[in-house]
Every structure is written in structure tokens, then in C-alpha cells.
Design a protein around this motif. Structure first.
Motif, mmCIF file in Angstrom:
data_model
loop_
_atom_site.group_PDB
_atom_site.id
_atom_site.type_symbol
_atom_site.label_atom_id
_atom_site.label_comp_id
_atom_site.label_asym_id
_atom_site.label_seq_id
_atom_site.Cartn_x
_atom_site.Cartn_y
_atom_site.Cartn_z
ATOM 1 N N VAL A 4 0.877 -1.292 0.012
ATOM 2 C CA VAL A 4 0.167 0.033 -0.020
ATOM 3 C C VAL A 4 0.801 1.076 -0.099
ATOM 4 C CG1 VAL A 4 -1.676 1.322 1.403
ATOM 5 C CG2 VAL A 4 -1.721 -1.061 1.224
ATOM 6 N N VAL A 5 0.583 2.129 -1.072
ATOM 7 C CA VAL A 5 1.522 3.408 -1.022
ATOM 8 C C VAL A 5 0.662 4.549 -0.965
ATOM 9 C CG1 VAL A 5 2.940 4.720 -2.505
ATOM 10 C CG2 VAL A 5 3.320 2.025 -2.239
ATOM 11 N N ILE A 6 0.844 5.364 -0.039
ATOM 12 C CA ILE A 6 -0.229 6.686 0.027
ATOM 13 C C ILE A 6 0.755 8.016 -0.288
ATOM 14 C CG2 ILE A 6 -1.473 8.068 1.427
ATOM 15 C CD1 ILE A 6 -2.622 5.311 2.881
ATOM 16 N N ARG A 7 0.631 8.590 -1.207
ATOM 17 C CA ARG A 7 1.268 9.927 -1.491
ATOM 18 C C ARG A 7 0.415 11.017 -1.231
ATOM 19 N NH1 ARG A 7 3.200 7.942 -7.207
ATOM 20 N NH2 ARG A 7 1.002 6.963 -6.962
ATOM 21 N N LEU A 8 0.873 12.055 -0.681
ATOM 22 C CA LEU A 8 0.089 13.262 -0.107
ATOM 23 C C LEU A 8 0.624 14.556 -1.231
ATOM 24 C CD1 LEU A 8 -0.209 13.228 3.580
ATOM 25 C CD2 LEU A 8 -1.823 12.213 1.925
ATOM 26 N N ALA A 9 -0.266 15.271 -1.654
ATOM 27 C CA ALA A 9 0.055 16.417 -2.281
ATOM 28 C C ALA A 9 0.730 17.474 -1.272
ATOM 29 C CB ALA A 9 -1.282 16.965 -3.059
ATOM 30 N N PRO A 10 1.665 18.282 -1.779
ATOM 31 C CA PRO A 10 2.371 19.265 -1.207
ATOM 32 C C PRO A 10 0.987 20.322 -0.751
ATOM 33 C CG PRO A 10 3.337 19.381 -3.337
ATOM 34 C CD PRO A 10 2.228 18.088 -3.355
ATOM 35 N N ASP A 11 1.618 20.998 0.402
ATOM 36 C CA ASP A 11 0.700 22.165 0.819
ATOM 37 C C ASP A 11 1.505 23.059 1.470
ATOM 38 O OD1 ASP A 11 1.245 21.139 3.269
ATOM 39 O OD2 ASP A 11 -0.793 20.480 3.873
ATOM 40 N N PRO A 12 1.033 24.264 1.608
ATOM 41 C CA PRO A 12 1.799 25.275 2.527
ATOM 42 C C PRO A 12 2.660 24.849 3.588
ATOM 43 C CG PRO A 12 -0.244 26.308 1.911
ATOM 44 C CD PRO A 12 -0.348 24.715 1.332
ATOM 45 N N ASP A 13 2.164 23.974 4.224
ATOM 46 C CA ASP A 13 2.894 23.516 5.606
ATOM 47 C C ASP A 13 4.267 22.635 5.157
ATOM 48 O OD1 ASP A 13 1.215 24.533 7.024
ATOM 49 O OD2 ASP A 13 -0.221 22.784 7.292
ATOM 50 N N GLY A 14 4.169 22.267 3.780
ATOM 51 C CA GLY A 14 5.409 21.484 3.665
ATOM 52 C C GLY A 14 5.063 20.222 2.773
ATOM 53 N N GLU A 15 6.235 19.486 2.341
ATOM 54 C CA GLU A 15 5.827 18.044 1.694
ATOM 55 C C GLU A 15 6.017 16.988 2.682
ATOM 56 O OE1 GLU A 15 7.927 17.589 -1.911
ATOM 57 O OE2 GLU A 15 7.575 19.505 -2.795
ATOM 58 N N PHE A 16 5.146 15.969 2.563
ATOM 59 C CA PHE A 16 5.117 14.919 3.361
ATOM 60 C C PHE A 16 5.764 13.679 2.510
ATOM 61 C CE2 PHE A 16 1.866 17.568 5.011
ATOM 62 C CZ PHE A 16 1.785 17.377 6.422
ATOM 63 N N GLU A 17 6.467 12.831 3.221
ATOM 64 C CA GLU A 17 7.079 11.878 2.765
ATOM 65 C C GLU A 17 5.944 10.753 2.257
ATOM 66 O OE1 GLU A 17 10.336 11.147 1.504
ATOM 67 O OE2 GLU A 17 10.682 12.959 2.331
ATOM 68 N N PRO A 18 6.131 9.941 1.338
ATOM 69 C CA PRO A 18 5.140 8.901 0.775
ATOM 70 C C PRO A 18 5.297 7.728 1.978
ATOM 71 C CG PRO A 18 6.509 9.397 -0.943
ATOM 72 C CD PRO A 18 7.063 10.101 0.076
ATOM 73 N N GLU A 19 4.020 7.312 2.244
ATOM 74 C CA GLU A 19 3.697 6.160 3.171
ATOM 75 C C GLU A 19 3.810 4.862 2.470
ATOM 76 O OE1 GLU A 19 3.855 4.417 7.028
ATOM 77 O OE2 GLU A 19 4.041 6.577 6.610
ATOM 78 N N ILE A 20 4.420 4.038 2.918
ATOM 79 C CA ILE A 20 4.515 2.842 2.200
ATOM 80 C C ILE A 20 4.419 1.653 3.442
ATOM 81 C CG2 ILE A 20 6.174 1.075 0.989
ATOM 82 C CD1 ILE A 20 7.831 3.257 0.017
ATOM 83 N N TRP A 21 3.414 0.743 3.110
ATOM 84 C CA TRP A 21 3.302 -0.720 3.675
ATOM 85 C C TRP A 21 3.162 -1.802 2.957
ATOM 86 C CZ3 TRP A 21 -0.055 -4.732 3.356
ATOM 87 C CH2 TRP A 21 -0.144 -5.364 4.372
ATOM 88 N N SER A 22 3.935 -2.781 3.608
ATOM 89 C CA SER A 22 4.320 -3.995 2.669
ATOM 90 C C SER A 22 4.093 -5.119 3.722
ATOM 91 C CB SER A 22 5.785 -3.917 2.134
ATOM 92 O OG SER A 22 5.794 -3.360 1.285
ATOM 93 N N ALA A 23 3.398 -6.127 2.994
ATOM 94 C CA ALA A 23 3.016 -7.313 3.961
ATOM 95 C C ALA A 23 4.378 -8.337 4.154
ATOM 96 C CB ALA A 23 2.063 -8.229 2.920
ATOM 97 N N ALA A 24 4.536 -8.901 5.097
ATOM 98 C CA ALA A 24 5.709 -9.671 5.451
ATOM 99 C C ALA A 24 5.989 -10.673 4.289
ATOM 100 C CB ALA A 24 5.581 -10.510 6.766
ATOM 101 N N GLU A 25 5.115 -11.214 3.523
ATOM 102 C CA GLU A 25 5.707 -12.262 2.609
ATOM 103 C C GLU A 25 5.590 -11.468 1.265
ATOM 104 O OE1 GLU A 25 1.085 -12.032 2.937
ATOM 105 O OE2 GLU A 25 2.924 -11.993 4.062
ATOM 106 N N ALA A 26 5.481 -10.221 1.141
ATOM 107 C CA ALA A 26 5.749 -9.727 -0.226
ATOM 108 C C ALA A 26 6.754 -9.624 -0.872
ATOM 109 C CB ALA A 26 5.216 -8.050 0.001
ATOM 110 N N THR A 27 7.144 -9.523 -2.117
ATOM 111 C CA THR A 27 8.281 -9.954 -2.782
ATOM 112 C C THR A 27 8.766 -8.675 -3.532
ATOM 113 O OG1 THR A 27 7.283 -10.827 -4.697
ATOM 114 C CG2 THR A 27 7.891 -12.383 -3.008
ATOM 115 N N GLY A 28 7.819 -7.895 -4.216
ATOM 116 C CA GLY A 28 8.363 -6.648 -4.893
ATOM 117 C C GLY A 28 8.709 -5.519 -4.078
ATOM 118 N N ASP A 29 9.108 -4.620 -4.824
ATOM 119 C CA ASP A 29 9.840 -3.291 -3.938
ATOM 120 C C ASP A 29 9.110 -2.018 -4.441
ATOM 121 O OD1 ASP A 29 11.389 -1.369 -2.965
ATOM 122 O OD2 ASP A 29 12.802 -1.404 -4.302
ATOM 123 N N PRO A 30 8.029 -1.609 -3.699
ATOM 124 C CA PRO A 30 7.204 -0.446 -3.664
ATOM 125 C C PRO A 30 7.880 0.836 -3.713
ATOM 126 C CG PRO A 30 7.035 -1.304 -1.586
ATOM 127 C CD PRO A 30 7.986 -2.152 -2.013
#
Length: 683
Positions: free
Chosen positions: A302-328
Motif C-alpha cells: 500500500v502506497v499513500i502519497r500526499l500532495a504538497p501544501d503550504p505546510d510543506g511536503e510529506f514523505e510517501p507512506e509505504i506498507w508491505s506485507a511480510a511475505e511480499a516480494t516486490g519493491d514499492p
């Protein structure tokens, strides 16, 4: 796995075959009933329709003749009575149309009524002859009474002939209707018999079809009903049922399994979504949302990206299952055109059919086969993008899972908006407190710094006024008087600022003594009279004897002088200021009323706000700081009382103060030597 029904037995009949047979017999029965109905109804209808239509045409045409005769008679009577040309024209029109109507009646009449028609025509011709004579004699000579009587007798014979004709027609129509009713009854009886026979045969067909269809279908319906009541483990098992019902049973079992899975997923969604709402930080809310969505949907990433706003930019949030093989990680770093993005529904993207590009490459790096993407936001503005990845071999996305991702994204948009507002409000409160503390400290410091030099100025001014430094001429005395007035004004301003700063800092000290409020009011009236006299105002003071209260003399004096000074300052020359104090039950009531400029209605809710000034006072450039009523309300409240202001612009203002009087438990002998010091906060 969902239980599936056994395969249909060899030679089983489908519902379609059963229904085709049943409907074939029903169609045949309907055809036979239609033939029987035609045989029963068409011959009688043909037998009576022709004579009935002839009679109806004759009666309708005779009605036209009668209408023309009556129109002619009314036109004649009106013309003889009034001599109006409109009545004569009405008569002539009816006279002109009558021959054609009579000819039409002769043409449609039947043999049985021909004699009556001839009688009506003869009597009508005689009446028309008499009427023509009377019409032609006018206006030269009025017909005699005898002529009018003969005309009316003749018209009566015309009416009698018409009634005889109409009665004969009605009798013959009634007879034909009677015959028609008998024939209809016979036809209905025949139809009833054939319908009963067809109904019995159709009932046997229906019973046979019911025994083959409804029994297994009832089992399916019972299972559906139990599922609807919440018995989620119920499934349908059939043997030997029609193939369609077996297919329905299989579909019910599949839907029950999917519905059970969907309900469990949405129940978990409600629980976890409520937990995400408790986060008041956007970063924490996004991290919790990614984990919740990944667990609920069985996702790999699961990847969540937030749009920049006047308060600054937020780092994308990445969640991966324990058995997942790919690189998000490449997916999280893929840029998003936020200006072109719009919040919308969740969509499923097939990575194999996606065009080449950075996003497709990032999805391949995450080992994605099908992904759910949804851009979320509020008010038409995108605030973030959610991507849910499922690797190959994990199955396709179900519709309710896609819908849940969209609902969760919309909920996350609201959560982030609330979190942002909370962060901004928290920062604003902190800044407001800092500014308020700085302002209070500034007021305190400036007031003290101004007080010291002002004391020196006042001392030297007193030396000059007392001529201790030498004699003064008249001009110098006037100038020193002006300086003295402004020194007094500045001292009062400083005292007001100091008091406001004490109130806001919670350092306002009150001493509790037994005081005579009446004496304080009379003293304040005496002190304000010079200013009122200078402003050409009349001050009246009405105090009811002694009114003992417990309070601080200095602050009560300041409160009374503030009220009276306001009344004098905002009253035009020639006006009045009335002060009244009385006892009302357990309270002392003080009323200060003036005939001044009043207060605009929109300003009334803000009167006790510090530094607030009425708009009409600002327009008229009346000096003031806007602190007077703030001090008055604070002093009154700290004494356990209330203050209310009633005002009408241009008519004056009334201030009412209610203070509790001292009770019997207050003892003068002990309280005269007691000083209770309390500090009150502005809250």
C-alpha cells in the motif's frame, strides 16, 4: 470453499420445458375462450345494433329540431317584449336552419315513428306561419293579445307532438336494450361456463408445474430468508431439481459466501477506520491508514502519497506485507501531476495493459498484476493518491474491495483535513497565547513606565499652580489648567490600562468591607457634576437611604465614575443624566440613564469587549479607549453582581447594575477590622 449442488440427473427436465408445455395449453385455452366469446356476443350484437343506431340517430336529429323550435320561440318572445334586433336575428337564424333540420329528421326516421314525425312537422309549420306574421308586423304594429295567445297555443301543440315522438323513441330504445341485456346474460353465462372449464384445466396444469418447480424452489427461498435473518452459515443442497433451480442454488451459495466475506471485511473496516480517526497528526493518520487498508484487503503493498501544501511536503507512506516480494519504493517516488488530478472513484489498473512509462515501470518493480488506484481529496482539490498492489497469483480484486478502497480513501481525506485543521488550530492557539501574554506584559510595563514620569509632571505642575515658583499671569494660569486636565486624563488612562492588565494577568485584588452603596453613589454624583456642568448637562441623583454591601471601595468608586463619565461624555448639551439606587429584594439596584447618542444595535453584543468602541462614537470623533465597560463589568462580576445595557441609537442608554446586599451574618464590628484580599483571574 462454497458447497456446490450435485450435477443434474440424466433425463431431468428444465423449467423452460415445463413452462413451455404449460404456456402452450394456456394459449390454446385462451384461443378457445376467445372463439366462444365471439360466437356468444357477435350475432346478438349484429342483430340489435342496426335498429338501435337508427333509433339513436332519429332521437338525436329530433333533438336538433326541438332546439331550433325553442330558439325561434325565445327569439320571438324576446323581440315582441323588447323590440331588440338581436332577438329578431336569433329568431330568423332558427327559422332559416329549421327546414334543413326537418329534412334530416324525415331522412333518418324509421317506419314506426314516421307518423309522429309528420305530425310534429305539420304543427311546427303552423307555428312558424303564426310567428312569421308577428315578426313581420313589428315594429309597425304590436300583435294583439289574441294573436299572441294563438301563437302560444300552437307552440304548445308543437311541444306535445315532440314529446309524443320522443316518448315513442325512448320506449323502443328501452325495448332494444332489454333484449340486448338478455342476450348479454346468455353470452356471459356461456363465457362463464367456458371460463370455468378452462380455469379448471389451467389449475391442473399449474398444480403439475408447481409440484415440479416450487418444492425445490421453496428450499432455495427458505435458505435465502435464513441468510437474510443473519444465519450466515446456511447453504442450499438439492437433488433431482430442475437444472435452472440447481443453478440458482449454486449462485445463492456463492453469493452467501461472498456476502459473508464482504460483511466481515466492512465490519473490520468500520472498526479500524474509527481507530484511524483518533489520530490528530497527519503523519500518524496516514501510517495507520496504510496498515489498516493492507490488512483489510489482503494486499501486498500500500502506497499513500500526499500532495504538497503550504505546510510543506510529506514523505510517501509505504506498507508491505511480510511475505511480499516486490519493491514499492520506486512507486512511492513516481511523481504525480497534482494540478491535473481530481478526486474520484477507485479504479482497477491492469499493469500488463498499461502503456510504457515511469508509473508502469514502478508497478513492475512492485511485482504488481492488478492495482487499485484512487485519488482522494475534498472540495474538488486532490490531497493525495492511494495505490493498493496485489501480486500475481493472489486473485483479482472483487467489486466490494474496490468500493471499500474508495470509501476508505474518501474517509482518509476527511481525516487528514480534520488533522490539518487541528494542527493549525493548535499552532494558532499557541501563537495567540504568546501574543496575548506579550500584550499583557506590554500593557503592564508601559503603564508603569508612564506612571513614574507622569507623577513628576503632576508634582511640578502643582508647584507652578500653587505659585511656589513665582507669580503667574492669566494666560499662564489657563495654559497650566489645560495641562492639569490632560495630566488627570492621562493618569486615568494609565490607571485603566493597569487595571486591565491586572485583570488579564489574574492579579486583580479585592478587599471585602461593609460599605454604604448609597453614599458611594452620592459621592460619585458630586464628583461628576463639574464635568456635567461644563458639558451643559443636568445630573439628578435619587438614592434610597442606606444600602449596605460588601466590597472594595476603590474599585466600586472607579466603576461608578466610569459609568457616570460615559453618560456625561456621550450626552449632547442640554441633555440629562439620571442616577437612581434602590433596594429590590436581596439586591441593590443601580440605574444610570442618559439621553445621549445611544448605541447602534449591531454594536450591542460587543460592548464589554476590551478596546471596543461604538461605531457612532468613532464617526463623531468622541475620545475614548474602549476600556470603561470592560472594567465596569469585571468589577461588578467580581462583586457577585450583574450589569446590563439597554440602548437605542439617538435616544439614550440605560445601564443597570445589580449587587447583592450584605446579609444578617455580616457583622459591622468584626468586618470593620477585616480585609480579605483575593485575586481574580479574567476567566
Amino acid at each position: 470453499m462454497n458447497p456446490r449442488p450435485p450435477p443434474p440427473e440424466a433425463g431431468s427436465t428444465s423449467i423452460g420445458q415445463l413452462l413451455r408445455r404449460a404456456f402452450g395449453w394456456v394459449v390454446a385455452l385462451v384461443f378457445l375462450m376467445g372463439v366462444a366469446g365471439l360466437v356468444a356476443t357477435v350475432p346478438p350484437f349484429l342483430a340489435i345494433s342496426t335498429p338501435l343506431n337508427d333509433l339513436l340517430r332519429t332521437r338525436s336529429t329530433s333533438g336538433v329540431v326541438r332546439t331550433l323550435l325553442f330558439d325561434g320561440q325565445q327569439g320571438l318572445d324576446g323581440y315582441l317584449l323588447t323590440g331588440q334586433e338581436t332577438d329578431r336575428a336569433s329568431y330568423l337564424t332558427a327559422r332559416q336552419d329549421y327546414p334543413a333540420a326537418e329534412a334530416a329528421l324525415r331522412a333518418v326516421t324509421i317506419d314506426s315513428t314516421r307518423t309522429l314525425v309528420e305530425t310534429l312537422a305539420t304543427e311546427a309549420a303552423r307555428w312558424w306561419a303564426l310567428a312569421d306574421q308577428q315578426i313581420d308586423s313589428m315594429p309597425r304594429a304590436q300583435p294583439s293579445s289574441a294573436e299572441i295567445a294563438r301563437e302560444r297555443e300552437q307552440f304548445a301543440r308543437v311541444e306535445s307532438a315532440y314529446r309524443a315522438l320522443d316518448l315513442r323513441l325512448v320506449q323502443q330504445i328501452s325495448e332494444i336494450n332489454r333484449i340486448n341485456n338478455v342476450l348479454n346474460a346468455v353470452a356471459l353465462a356461456m363465457l362463464a361456463v367456458t371460463t370455468a372449464l378452462a380455469g379448471g384445466f389451467a389449475l391442473r396444469i399449474g398444480n403439475a408445474a408447481t409440484r415440479r418447480i416450487t418444492s425445490p424452489l421453496a428450499q432455495v427461498l427458505e435458505a435465502v430468508a435464513r441468510l437474510g435473518r443473519g444465519e450466515r452459515e446456511v447453504r442450499v443442497t438439492l437433488a433431482g431439481a430442475p437444472t435452472e433451480i440447481e443453478a440458482v442454488a449454486a449462485a445463492v451459495n456463492t453469493a452467501a459466501g461472498e456476502g459473508d466475506r464482504e460483511r466481515r471485511t466492512f465490519d473490520a473496516f468500520q472498526e479500524h477506520s474509527a481507530a484511524v480517526r483518533h489520530h490528530l497528526s497527519r503523519g500518524e493518520a496516514v501510517a495507520a491508514a496504510a496498515q489498516v487498508l493492507g490488512d483489510l484487503l489482503g494486499a501486498d503493498h500500500v502506497v499513500i502519497r500526499l500532495a504538497p501544501d503550504p505546510d510543506g511536503e510529506f514523505e510517501p507512506e509505504i506498507w508491505s506485507a511480510a511475505e511480499a516480494t516486490g519493491d514499492p519504493t520506486p512507486l512511492a517516488g513516481t511523481p504525480v501531476d497534482w494540478d491535473a488530478s481530481q478526486p474520484g472513484k477507485a479504479v482497477v489498473r491492469d499493469v500488463q495493459q498499461a502503456p510504457p512509462g515511469p508509473m508502469t515501470a514502478a508497478l513492475h518493480a512492485a511485482a504488481a498484476r492488478r492495482v487499485i488506484e484512487v485519488t482522494f481529496g475534498e472540495g474538488g482539490t486532490a490531497t493525495g493518491q492511494l495505490t493498493v498492489v496485489r501480486e500475481p497469483g493472489r486473485g483479482t480484486w472483487r467489486p466490494y474491495e474496490v468500493h471499500l478502497a474508495g470509501v476508505f480513501a474518501a474517509d482518509l481525506a476527511r481525516i487528514l483535513t480534520h488533522a490539518k485543521l487541528f494542527e493549525q488550530a493548535h499552532e494558532l492557539v499557541a501563537r495567540t497565547r504568546e501574543v496575548d501574554a506579550t500584550k499583557t506584559e506590554l500593557l503592564w510595563t508601559v503603564s508603569h513606565e508612564l506612571r513614574t514620569p507622569l507623577t513628576s509632571v503632576a508634582g511640578y505642575l502643582e508647584v507652578l499652580i500653587d505659585r511656589e515658583a513665582g507669580p503667574l499671569n492669566a494666560a499662564q494660569e489657563r495654559m497650566l489648567g489645560v495641562i492639569d486636565q490632560n495630566v488627570v486624563r492621562l493618569r486615568r488612562l494609565i490607571e485603566d490600562l493597569l487595571m486591565v492588565s491586572r485583570i488579564e494577568a489574574g492579579r486583580l485584588s479585592l478587599s471585602h468591607h461593609l460599605l454604604d452603596l448609597g453614599a458611594l453613589v452620592r459621592t460619585a454624583c458630586t464628583e461628576i457634576k463639574p464635568a456635567a456642568h461644563k458639558a451643559e448637562l443636568t445630573v439628578t441623583c435619587d438614592v434610597d437611604g442606606s444600602m449596605t454591601i460588601r466590597g472594595d471601595r476603590e474599585h466600586l468608586d472607579r466603576m461608578l465614575l466610569q459609568l457616570l463619565a460615559n453618560a456625561v461624555k456621550f450626552t449632547r448639551p442640554g441633555g440629562t443624566v439620571t442616577v437612581a439606587a434602590r433596594i429590590s429584594g436581596p439586591n441593590a439596584v443601580l440605574v444610570v440613564r442618559d439621553t445621549g447618542i445611544g448605541i447602534p444595535a449591531p454594536d450591542m453584543p460587543h460592548l464589554f469587549t476590551r478596546f471596543f468602541r461604538a461605531t457612532n462614537a468613532i464617526r463623531q470623533a468622541i475620545p475614548g479607549t474602549g476600556l470603561g465597560l470592560t472594567i465596569v463589568s469585571t468589577v461588578v462580576e467580581q462583586h457577585g453582581g450583574t450589569v446590563t445595557i439597554d440602548s437605542e441609537e439617538g435616544a439614550g442608554t440605560t445601564a443597570t447594575i445589580v449587587l447583592p446586599i450584605a446579609g444578617p451574618a455580616d457583622d459591622d464590628a468584626t468586618s470593620a477590622h477585616r480585609t480579605d484580599m483575593h485575586e481574580y483571574s479574567s476567566a
